[in-house]
Motif scaffolding. Structure first.
Motif, PDB file in Angstrom:
ATOM      1  N   PHE A 137      59.910  99.033 113.809  1.00  0.00           N
ATOM      2  CA  PHE A 137      58.301  98.787 113.886  1.00  0.00           C
ATOM      3  C   PHE A 137      57.801  98.468 112.705  1.00  0.00           C
ATOM      4  CE2 PHE A 137      58.265 101.814 117.628  1.00  0.00           C
ATOM      5  CZ  PHE A 137      58.012 101.016 118.736  1.00  0.00           C
ATOM      6  N   THR A 138      56.884  97.470 112.448  1.00  0.00           N
ATOM      7  CA  THR A 138      56.377  97.120 111.134  1.00  0.00           C
ATOM      8  C   THR A 138      54.878  97.053 111.389  1.00  0.00           C
ATOM      9  OG1 THR A 138      56.925  94.646 111.646  1.00  0.00           O
ATOM     10  CG2 THR A 138      58.322  96.051 110.137  1.00  0.00           C
ATOM     11  N   ASN A 139      54.208  97.273 110.270  1.00  0.00           N
ATOM     12  CA  ASN A 139      52.577  96.692 110.297  1.00  0.00           C
ATOM     13  C   ASN A 139      52.392  95.867 109.604  1.00  0.00           C
ATOM     14  OD1 ASN A 139      52.825  97.405 107.522  1.00  0.00           O
ATOM     15  ND2 ASN A 139      52.183  99.850 107.537  1.00  0.00           N
ATOM     16  N   THR A 140      51.080  95.395 109.723  1.00  0.00           N
ATOM     17  CA  THR A 140      50.657  93.868 109.134  1.00  0.00           C
ATOM     18  C   THR A 140      50.697  93.740 107.660  1.00  0.00           C
ATOM     19  OG1 THR A 140      48.359  94.779 108.983  1.00  0.00           O
ATOM     20  CG2 THR A 140      49.062  93.876 111.017  1.00  0.00           C
ATOM     21  N   LYS A 141      51.138  95.174 106.940  1.00  0.00           N
ATOM     22  CA  LYS A 141      51.417  94.834 105.455  1.00  0.00           C
ATOM     23  C   LYS A 141      52.692  94.957 105.282  1.00  0.00           C
ATOM     24  CE  LYS A 141      46.918  97.428 104.141  1.00  0.00           C
ATOM     25  NZ  LYS A 141      46.518  98.729 103.420  1.00  0.00           N
ATOM     26  N   GLY A 142      53.663  94.865 106.167  1.00  0.00           N
ATOM     27  CA  GLY A 142      55.149  94.659 106.148  1.00  0.00           C
ATOM     28  C   GLY A 142      55.634  96.168 105.944  1.00  0.00           C
ATOM     29  N   GLY A 143      54.973  97.055 106.153  1.00  0.00           N
ATOM     30  CA  GLY A 143      55.504  98.529 105.852  1.00  0.00           C
ATOM     31  C   GLY A 143      56.409  98.869 107.261  1.00  0.00           C
ATOM     32  N   THR A 152      57.369 101.098 102.548  1.00  0.00           N
ATOM     33  CA  THR A 152      58.495 100.364 102.262  1.00  0.00           C
ATOM     34  C   THR A 152      58.667  99.091 103.025  1.00  0.00           C
ATOM     35  OG1 THR A 152      59.871 101.829 103.404  1.00  0.00           O
ATOM     36  CG2 THR A 152      59.605 102.243 100.976  1.00  0.00           C
ATOM     37  N   THR A 153      59.072  97.999 102.597  1.00  0.00           N
ATOM     38  CA  THR A 153      59.396  97.100 103.756  1.00  0.00           C
ATOM     39  C   THR A 153      60.675  96.860 104.035  1.00  0.00           C
ATOM     40  OG1 THR A 153      59.847  95.427 101.945  1.00  0.00           O
ATOM     41  CG2 THR A 153      57.706  95.627 102.296  1.00  0.00           C
ATOM     42  N   PRO A 154      61.043  96.249 104.710  1.00  0.00           N
ATOM     43  CA  PRO A 154      62.816  95.931 105.378  1.00  0.00           C
ATOM     44  C   PRO A 154      63.335  95.441 104.004  1.00  0.00           C
ATOM     45  CG  PRO A 154      61.535  95.228 107.159  1.00  0.00           C
ATOM     46  CD  PRO A 154      60.217  95.466 106.117  1.00  0.00           C
ATOM     47  N   VAL A 155      62.944  94.736 103.146  1.00  0.00           N
ATOM     48  CA  VAL A 155      63.493  93.793 102.404  1.00  0.00           C
ATOM     49  C   VAL A 155      64.029  94.991 101.012  1.00  0.00           C
ATOM     50  CG1 VAL A 155      63.745  92.190 100.476  1.00  0.00           C
ATOM     51  CG2 VAL A 155      62.542  91.721 102.828  1.00  0.00           C
ATOM     52  N   GLU A 156      62.853  95.790 100.720  1.00  0.00           N
ATOM     53  CA  GLU A 156      62.948  96.951  99.677  1.00  0.00           C
ATOM     54  C   GLU A 156      64.098  97.879 100.162  1.00  0.00           C
ATOM     55  OE1 GLU A 156      58.501  97.247  97.655  1.00  0.00           O
ATOM     56  OE2 GLU A 156      58.866  97.931  99.723  1.00  0.00           O
ATOM     57  N   ALA A 157      63.957  98.114 101.448  1.00  0.00           N
ATOM     58  CA  ALA A 157      64.933  99.104 102.013  1.00  0.00           C
ATOM     59  C   ALA A 157      66.385  98.453 102.271  1.00  0.00           C
ATOM     60  CB  ALA A 157      64.495  99.702 103.516  1.00  0.00           C
ATOM     61  N   ALA A 158      66.562  97.473 101.973  1.00  0.00           N
ATOM     62  CA  ALA A 158      67.789  96.553 102.293  1.00  0.00           C
ATOM     63  C   ALA A 158      68.102  96.741 103.614  1.00  0.00           C
ATOM     64  CB  ALA A 158      68.975  97.451 101.371  1.00  0.00           C
ATOM     65  N   GLY A 204      53.668  91.756 109.806  1.00  0.00           N
ATOM     66  CA  GLY A 204      53.923  91.697 108.585  1.00  0.00           C
ATOM     67  C   GLY A 204      54.691  90.797 108.136  1.00  0.00           C
ATOM     68  N   ALA A 205      55.219  89.759 109.104  1.00  0.00           N
ATOM     69  CA  ALA A 205      55.948  88.492 108.385  1.00  0.00           C
ATOM     70  C   ALA A 205      55.797  87.880 107.364  1.00  0.00           C
ATOM     71  CB  ALA A 205      56.246  87.751 109.897  1.00  0.00           C
ATOM     72  N   ASP A 206      54.498  87.603 107.160  1.00  0.00           N
ATOM     73  CA  ASP A 206      53.922  86.815 106.203  1.00  0.00           C
ATOM     74  C   ASP A 206      54.187  87.402 104.852  1.00  0.00           C
ATOM     75  OD1 ASP A 206      53.037  84.609 107.645  1.00  0.00           O
ATOM     76  OD2 ASP A 206      51.027  85.553 107.862  1.00  0.00           O
ATOM     77  N   ILE A 207      54.348  88.796 104.686  1.00  0.00           N
ATOM     78  CA  ILE A 207      54.780  89.504 103.518  1.00  0.00           C
ATOM     79  C   ILE A 207      56.320  89.695 103.644  1.00  0.00           C
ATOM     80  CG2 ILE A 207      54.566  91.719 102.558  1.00  0.00           C
ATOM     81  CD1 ILE A 207      51.485  92.028 103.763  1.00  0.00           C
ATOM     82  N   ILE A 208      56.951  90.016 104.486  1.00  0.00           N
ATOM     83  CA  ILE A 208      58.346  90.106 104.586  1.00  0.00           C
ATOM     84  C   ILE A 208      59.168  89.147 104.227  1.00  0.00           C
ATOM     85  CG2 ILE A 208      60.037  90.979 105.936  1.00  0.00           C
ATOM     86  CD1 ILE A 208      58.214  93.004 107.369  1.00  0.00           C
ATOM     87  N   PRO A 241      58.775  86.099 102.572  1.00  0.00           N
ATOM     88  CA  PRO A 241      58.781  85.790 101.212  1.00  0.00           C
ATOM     89  C   PRO A 241      59.669  86.562 100.435  1.00  0.00           C
ATOM     90  CG  PRO A 241      56.571  85.366 102.007  1.00  0.00           C
ATOM     91  CD  PRO A 241      57.143  86.073 103.090  1.00  0.00           C
ATOM     92  N   GLN A 242      59.584  87.766 100.717  1.00  0.00           N
ATOM     93  CA  GLN A 242      60.359  88.708 100.132  1.00  0.00           C
ATOM     94  C   GLN A 242      61.788  88.374 100.067  1.00  0.00           C
ATOM     95  OE1 GLN A 242      59.465  92.770 101.062  1.00  0.00           O
ATOM     96  NE2 GLN A 242      57.379  92.670  99.705  1.00  0.00           N
ATOM     97  N   ILE A 243      62.406  87.902 101.106  1.00  0.00           N
ATOM     98  CA  ILE A 243      63.898  87.842 101.524  1.00  0.00           C
ATOM     99  C   ILE A 243      64.271  86.636 100.285  1.00  0.00           C
ATOM    100  CG2 ILE A 243      65.631  86.797 103.010  1.00  0.00           C
ATOM    101  CD1 ILE A 243      63.874  87.758 105.417  1.00  0.00           C
ATOM    102  N   LYS A 244      63.531  85.791 100.129  1.00  0.00           N
ATOM    103  CA  LYS A 244      63.781  84.516  99.100  1.00  0.00           C
ATOM    104  C   LYS A 244      63.673  85.103  97.762  1.00  0.00           C
ATOM    105  CE  LYS A 244      63.083  80.906 102.645  1.00  0.00           C
ATOM    106  NZ  LYS A 244      62.327  79.764 102.742  1.00  0.00           N
ATOM    107  N   ALA A 245      62.396  85.536  97.328  1.00  0.00           N
ATOM    108  CA  ALA A 245      62.298  86.075  96.163  1.00  0.00           C
ATOM    109  C   ALA A 245      62.622  87.690  95.827  1.00  0.00           C
ATOM    110  CB  ALA A 245      60.780  86.020  96.021  1.00  0.00           C
ATOM    111  N   LYS A 246      62.698  88.072  94.790  1.00  0.00           N
ATOM    112  CA  LYS A 246      63.183  89.488  94.444  1.00  0.00           C
ATOM    113  C   LYS A 246      62.018  90.501  94.560  1.00  0.00           C
ATOM    114  CE  LYS A 246      67.344  88.546  91.594  1.00  0.00           C
ATOM    115  NZ  LYS A 246      67.812  88.958  90.279  1.00  0.00           N
ATOM    116  N   THR A 247      62.288  91.661  95.257  1.00  0.00           N
ATOM    117  CA  THR A 247      61.121  92.656  95.069  1.00  0.00           C
ATOM    118  C   THR A 247      61.390  93.476  93.961  1.00  0.00           C
ATOM    119  OG1 THR A 247      62.657  94.137  96.292  1.00  0.00           O
ATOM    120  CG2 THR A 247      61.207  92.917  97.705  1.00  0.00           C
TER     121      THR A 247
END
Length: 423
Positions: A139-145, A301-307, A324-328, A330-336
């Motif tokens: 489950f994610t929120n609008t902030k990607g958490g 924490t976002t899914p990207v940060e949490a690996a 939260g897709a609009d936050i998550i 871009p994090q996949i391509k860029a480093k957190t």
């Protein structure tokens, strides 16, 4: 006589007897807690235990005619100490009971729009699942958490079977209900049913041999993250899912609450089956590199940060239609800025909230879970560090009891998993 005992021993016989009886009863109840907790509310158990402690004290005082002695200052102190210790033991019993209870919220999602509904809440590709196949999702929120982690199973009975953490039950159910109202208002066909079920995790290499005699289905055909609805040792309405929180081969059995004690006792009748507490489960899930919600992942924490990028379906990444897709994405391509990593060390154990430092002594992160590894005979932990320190093999330090202990960043799982894939 009681006054003399109070003055000489600083505590009257009735206080000693009360404390002894209270502790004895509590210690008798504690080994039974895995079964007791399946049928009684923790709050009820705590209340009963406290009332029993107080009742025993005053009953013994009255029977020994020592009420007047309780006004002795020394005795008053030890009365308070006695009841405080009894309360503490009762609290331990409460925690044992509450933590030992079924740790899931089970929900059925019905309706022709059930997949669309679920995908509006989680990051996984539910539509691609085969019948009776499940997946770990978030489950994610609008902030990607991350609001919670959960397992979604697409059953062949016309519903999705969702299991999430009991610790987030109120939050998860409110979240799902709010989205349900939105879907219904938009004319979609979807409904929720919350189940009165408990969960038994039967884990380990002997699981299939132990369980096979109690089910009609061939367990060799039940592979990792697949599920079947079947009677278990004659108890109907059980759902057996080949998964677990240990990294070992195993199943989680969802069973009606009024039958969970009977099923537990039936399983324990086999000499190969032993009760295991949360300490065992925690060390196993850590060795397997599995996250604990509230420790290793939360709404900050976002899914990207949490690996946990692997939980996001490829189609979902393309359409970007989860919270939260609009936050998550871009994090996949860029480093957190930070990333969850594993740590290995020797010496004193690494615990939650332990600071992680660079070799030069600069704080670069914090441990979120840690314990000694029974398999590796070393300390294992996971935590978040600055991304530049996240590569496996990177030397770091951890601060344990104000002393710097060398550690090294490690890949996870620390111990290879043994999930059953049919081969």
């Amino acid at each position: 006589m009681s006054i003399c005992l109070s003055l000489c021993l600083f505590v009257s016989p009735c206080v000693c007897l009360s404390l002894y009886v209270s502790v004895s009863i509590t210690l008798i109840l504690l080994p039974l807690s895995p079964c007791v907790c399946l049928s009684l509310s923790p709050c009820v158990c705590l209340s009963l235990s406290l009332c029993l402690n107080v009742f025993l004290y005053f009953y013994i005082c009255l029977s020994l005619e020592t009420i007047s002695v309780s006004f002795c200052i020394c005795e008053n102190i030890f009365i308070c100490l006695s009841l405080s210790i009894s309360f503490f033991i009762s609290l331990c019993l409460y925690l044992s009971l509450s933590l030992g209870r079924s740790f899931n919220l089970s929900t059925k999602v019905y309706g022709k729009d059930r997949v669309k509904f679920m995908e509006s809440l989680v990051v996984g590709d539910i539509a691609e699942l085969k019948d009776n196949q499940g997946t770990l999702s978030l489950f994610t929120n609008t902030k990607g958490g991350i609001m919670d982690d959960l397992i979604v199973t697409k059953t062949d009975q016309g519903y999705l079977y969702v299991v999430s953490n009991a610790g987030c039950a109120d939050k998860d159910s409110a979240h799902m209900q709010a989205r349900l109202r939105e879907f219904k208002a938009a004319g979609h066909d979807v409904d929720l049913e919350y189940l009165e079920e408990s969960l038994i995790a039967l884990q380990g290499p002997s699981m299939a041999r132990v369980l096979q005699e109690g089910v009609g289905d061939d367990l060799s055909k039940l592979t990792f993250m697949t599920s079947v609805l079947t009677p278990v040792f004659g108890i109907p309405g059980c759902r057996v899912t080949r998964c677990g929180y240990t990294g070992e081969d195993g199943v989680e059995i969802s069973v009606p609450r009024d039958s969970v004690v009977a099923l537990t006792e039936r399983l324990l009748a086999n000499d190969e089956v032993k009760l295991a507490g949360l300490g065992s489960r925690d060390s196993l899930r850590l060795e397997a590199g599995l996250c604990l919600y509230g420790n290793d992942i939360d709404e900050t924490t976002t899914p990207v940060e949490a690996a946990l990028v692997w939980t996001i379906g490829k189609r979902r990444r393309q359409v970007r239609d989860f919270p939260g897709a609009d936050i998550i994405i871009p994090q996949i391509k860029a480093k957190t800025q930070r990333k969850r990593v594993g740590l290995i060390s020797n010496g004193p154990p690494i615990r939650q909230h332990t600071p992680i430092l660079s070799p030069e002594g600069r704080v670069i992160g914090e441990v979120t879970s840690g314990c000694p590894s029974p398999c590796l005979k070393q300390n294992v932990a996971m935590g978040y560090v600055e991304t530049s320190f996240s590569k496996a093999g990177t030397p770091v330090q951890v601060e344990v009891r104000k002393k710097m202990v060398p550690a090294v960043v490690s890949k996870m799982p620390f111990v290879p998993t043994n999930y059953y894939t049919g081969h």
